[in-house]
Design an enzyme around this catalytic site. Sequence first.
Site, PDB file in Angstrom:
ATOM      1  N   ARG A 186       0.822  -1.220   0.000  1.00  0.00           N
ATOM      2  CA  ARG A 186       0.000   0.000   0.000  1.00  0.00           C
ATOM      3  C   ARG A 186       0.853   1.265   0.000  1.00  0.00           C
ATOM      4  NH1 ARG A 186      -3.334  -3.326   3.405  1.00  0.00           N
ATOM      5  NH2 ARG A 186      -2.105  -2.527   5.141  1.00  0.00           N
TER       6      ARG A 186
ATOM      7  N   GLU B  63       3.020  -9.536  14.463  1.00  0.00           N
ATOM      8  CA  GLU B  63       2.220  -9.965  15.613  1.00  0.00           C
ATOM      9  C   GLU B  63       2.405 -11.465  15.841  1.00  0.00           C
ATOM     10  OE1 GLU B  63      -2.441  -9.541  17.038  1.00  0.00           O
ATOM     11  OE2 GLU B  63      -1.855  -9.108  14.963  1.00  0.00           O
TER      12      GLU B  63
END
Lengths: 177, 177
Positions: free
Chosen positions: A60, A97
């Site tokens: 992105r 994560e």
Amino acid sequence: MASNLKKYIRTIPDFPHAGIQFRDITTLFNNSKGLRETVDQMADAMAIHNFDQVAGLEARGFMLGAALAYRLELGFTMIRKKGKLPGKTISQDYNLEYGEATLEIHDDAIESGQKVLLFDDLIATGGTAEAGINLIERLGGKVEMAAFIIDLPELGGRKKIESLGIPTYVLCEFDGL
Amino acid sequence: MASNLKKYIRTIPDFPHAGIQFRDITTLFNNSKGLRETVDQMADAMAIHNFDQVAGLEARGFMLGAALAYRLELGFTMIRKKGKLPGKTISQDYNLEYGEATLEIHDDAIESGQKVLLFDDLIATGGTAEAGINLIERLGGKVEMAAFIIDLPELGGRKKIESLGIPTYVLCEFDGL
């Protein structure tokens, strides 16, 4: 901070995991005014600096990064996920994560001494941005600033990047995860 | 055709497989003049059309696609690989050299009747572009044109897209694989 952009950003609950409020910039880019205001506001804020290059993080970060480089009349460097760049690269692992990931940059993408603007769409914990900074600095570049459309301040990424001595700039903030 | 851009494009032998001459646009984007000329040449060629939206294919199509949408004052739509878009999507399978892949688009990214410019960095066999066209048309959009920086004419992709009734535009061609 140009918080009028927030109206173009959609929130998707529980993506990619339950409990995450995903801030979706596809609706910002999909809107011609949203895209134009985002590029112009970022470019106007960055025009006082004297960068040599814009570097964007996959995927992105490629959109506003390339449009911004065009507006600022600079070159654009891709920092990609492992195995995507065809030439000789250097790589940097970083923590996600769950587990690890690796970013790469072409080893001739940045010249020693070049002043680089690092760009991504969003900063959360700052792990990806830090890996990108490491890659640029290992090539002898100097990250003069790190800029993002969205900051999630509760996750502390912006503080982490500033603690490395790198100024940051964001266009809007969202509270809550 | 603006073949002066070819000097900015690097060829990497044997990527991603032995025998492939990979046409590397990272060196084009890395160069401030290369990036500017590419966006301006493409935007000038597209300015006579009356598009409502630019759609770009992940991930290299995001760079020029977004810069082009900015220059043409249009919105930009991402067509992504499977599982990357956070909202409701429709998906389209397509064939790769080895195996299959899937592209997705948000189901509200294109409004019925919108005139869309499809953009990618390179057209080879045209399989990815055809999958992108299918997605846009399934949402009721009309692909008015498909544009690419590089065409590899020997692979026939441009002819395939034109046989679907969609005009194509390219900035440069490379012979040989």
